[in-house]
Design a protein around this motif. Sequence first.
Motif: not given
Length: 361
Positions: A266-272, A305-308, A344-350
């Motif tokens: 599981v990584s940061d990419a698996h949750s909105w 909020l993890p970056s990316g 593709a580039p994701k919206d960036q979190a703070s």
Amino acid sequence: MPPAALFCAITLAPVALLAAGGTLGGAWLIAAALYLTLFSALLDQILRRAGARPTATAAPGSWADALCAALALAHFALLALAVAAVSGATGLAPWERAIAFLAFGLFFGQVSNSNAHELIHRAARPLRALGRWVYISLLFGHHASAHPKVHHRFVATPEDPNSARLNESYYRFAARAWLGSFRAGLTAEREMMARGTKPRWQNPYLEYTAGAAALLALSTLAFGAAGLAAHVGLAAYATAQLLMSDYVQHYGLTRSRLANGRYEPVSDAHSWNAPHVFSSLMMLHAPRHSDHHAHPATPYPSLILPSGAPLLPAPLPAMATLALLPRSWRRVMNPRVARLHAGAPKDQASPAPGPGKIARA
């Protein structure tokens, strides 16, 4: 303002409004409903336009657990008051009872559920028991088993009933997730007991079902058939919001299966996630979902909020409302899912604050 004061002020304000509204009705109930809807949405937008950054607390201290315990105890008192108010026992007019159902149900769905979720991840048994009984009171006790033992293990895979598939509507997901999580949690508990030494009568599902039945019986004895209907209705409304949260926060995201047959970690990419400040504070940082899945034991004030990490285009409550309209939901979210899958580039979190550095609103 210190994080402790922010969390306490924002989460306890609706408790006071609902306590007044359940007994006095009128403007108090309207204020409670507006606080949990329009006021929250408005503050989210104002703070974001003003450049407010998400908060994080490196070492929250004992106040974080104390607030969770206070919110859980308040939940039980508010549930009893809600059943009385909605059933008509407190003498509210029909229109006031309708607003009471909306306002109390929103609190149970957004704050009580978020708080119970936090509590079942705590190490202390009394805190876990409080969270478990909040879910039991909402007739969703099995979530205390299915969430940590199934969802966290299989999130973003076909084996998790609480991960929404691409193009799956909320309505289809909700029915599948409720029944699927009940079965999956029960299977997980039985497997754990088969490996251990506990007798079958200690299966927590007995507590979930017996506890729910006992609380429904209390509502019936206290307020008759109207009390039973009010309790079931409020619980269903709150549970629908919990399932909606799962739907929104994992929609369309998947983990790849590796050559060895296992799923990728599981990584940061698996949750909105949602970066909006006010609703995040009100929901005890539940919208910071990627960090929660990466570190389930991390207390809510310390979540970042993890970056990316994938970001929702609007606050979590607003996206939950959008999900009620499947075509509009797919029009907004499917292109975002496609971009993530395409790399593709994701919206960036703070950016996450570094060690010892706190980003404050």
